[in-house]
Write an enzyme that holds these catalytic residues in place. Structure first.
Site, short mmCIF file in Angstrom:
data_model
loop_
_atom_site.label_atom_id
_atom_site.label_comp_id
_atom_site.label_asym_id
_atom_site.label_seq_id
_atom_site.Cartn_x
_atom_site.Cartn_y
_atom_site.Cartn_z
N PRO A 1 -16.72 -8.18 -5.16
CA PRO A 1 -17.04 -7.47 -3.91
C PRO A 1 -16.88 -6.19 -3.70
CG PRO A 1 -15.07 -8.94 -3.51
CD PRO A 1 -15.46 -9.19 -4.98
N ASN A 2 -18.19 -5.68 -3.01
CA ASN A 2 -17.98 -4.28 -2.96
C ASN A 2 -18.43 -3.31 -4.01
OD1 ASN A 2 -17.67 -4.69 0.07
ND2 ASN A 2 -15.61 -5.23 -0.42
N ARG B 1 -19.49 4.26 -2.12
CA ARG B 1 -18.19 3.50 -1.37
C ARG B 1 -17.21 4.32 -1.63
NH1 ARG B 1 -15.09 -1.41 -4.08
NH2 ARG B 1 -13.38 -1.57 -2.46
N TYR C 1 -13.46 5.84 -5.76
CA TYR C 1 -14.05 5.41 -6.96
C TYR C 1 -15.25 6.26 -7.34
CZ TYR C 1 -12.19 1.16 -4.59
OH TYR C 1 -11.13 0.31 -4.28
N ASN D 1 -13.81 -7.08 -12.99
CA ASN D 1 -13.15 -6.43 -11.87
C ASN D 1 -13.60 -7.08 -10.86
OD1 ASN D 1 -12.41 -4.62 -10.09
ND2 ASN D 1 -13.47 -2.84 -10.40
N ALA E 1 -11.09 -7.06 -4.52
CA ALA E 1 -10.20 -7.46 -3.78
C ALA E 1 -9.79 -8.67 -4.15
CB ALA E 1 -10.63 -7.20 -2.25
N GLU F 1 -8.98 -7.76 -17.48
CA GLU F 1 -9.11 -7.30 -16.12
C GLU F 1 -9.24 -5.64 -15.90
OE1 GLU F 1 -5.66 -8.39 -13.96
OE2 GLU F 1 -5.94 -7.29 -12.43
N HIS G 1 -9.84 -2.19 -13.43
CA HIS G 1 -9.94 -1.52 -11.99
C HIS G 1 -10.06 -0.20 -12.11
CE1 HIS G 1 -8.39 -4.97 -10.22
NE2 HIS G 1 -7.26 -5.17 -11.10
N ARG H 1 -1.72 2.52 -4.58
CA ARG H 1 -2.39 2.44 -3.43
C ARG H 1 -1.54 1.39 -2.71
NH1 ARG H 1 -8.42 1.01 -4.45
NH2 ARG H 1 -8.74 1.51 -2.34
C1 DQA Z 1 -10.60 -2.37 -7.48
C2 DQA Z 1 -9.27 -2.35 -6.80
C3 DQA Z 1 -9.19 -3.45 -5.56
O1 DQA Z 1 -7.99 -3.14 -5.14
C4 DQA Z 1 -10.12 -3.26 -4.48
O2 DQA Z 1 -10.21 -4.16 -3.62
C5 DQA Z 1 -11.64 -2.78 -5.22
C6 DQA Z 1 -11.80 -2.35 -6.49
C7 DQA Z 1 -10.79 -1.09 -8.52
O3 DQA Z 1 -11.59 -1.31 -9.16
O4 DQA Z 1 -9.92 -0.15 -8.32
O5 DQA Z 1 -12.54 -3.41 -4.60
O6 DQA Z 1 -10.64 -3.52 -8.18
#
Ligand code: DQA
Length: 140
Positions: A9-10, A17, A22, A71, A74, A95, A97, A104
């Site tokens: 998501p997102n 964003r 990011y 990735n 959240a 995984e 990020h 954070r």
């Molecule tokens: C994320 C870190 C997560 O905490 C966050 O909710 C994201 C992006 C990252 O790529 O840094 O959506 O996975």
């Protein structure tokens, strides 16, 4: 080698964003640069904001692909179901990020996925994905 990148998501909003966290690049253009850099790899990319769709994609590709670079956004911090899906398939997962989640909020310090993946790469911006591909190509 067949590798699938799955973004949660997102992450469709990368570039727009919270660019201070990011970055300014959208994922589509970054994905094109990965395809150019790794012509020997059959790379696919999927993004969804919906937990069940991410699980369906893991089931669909998880017995066909060699590796999954995920990735989960959240959902990393909340989804037992995505962890179970990764555990259920034969492909190995990494995984990733973009941000350094440990710098954070505390809620981001826990990953339900980390115990079921080969390893985690984070905090290195979009290069985290590229390093995951290198791992699949080169190994430990
Ligand atoms: C994320 C870190 C997560 O905490 C966050 O909710 C994201 C992006 C990252 O790529 O840094 O959506 O996975």
């Amino acid at each position: 080698m067949k590798l699938a990148i799955i973004n949660g998501p997102n992450l469709n909003l990368l570039g727009k964003r919270e660019p201070e966290i990011y970055g300014h690049q959208n994922f589509e253009s970054y994905f094109q640069s990965l395809q150019a850099k790794f012509p020997q790899v059959e790379l696919s990319y999927y993004q969804s904001n919906v937990e069940g769709e991410l699980i369906n994609k893991i089931h669909e590709i998880g017995f066909v692909y060699d590796g999954i670079i995920i990735n989960a956004g959240a959902y990393t911090h909340t989804s037992v179901a995505i962890a179970d899906a990764l555990k259920s398939v034969s492909a190995k997962s990494i995984e990733v990020h973009i941000s350094n989640v440990f710098k954070r909020e505390e809620i981001r310090h826990t990953s339900l996925l980390s115990p079921v993946v080969e390893g985690t790469i984070g905090g290195l911006g979009l290069s985290s994905y590229e390093l995951a591909i290198d791992y699949f190509l080169i190994g430990r």
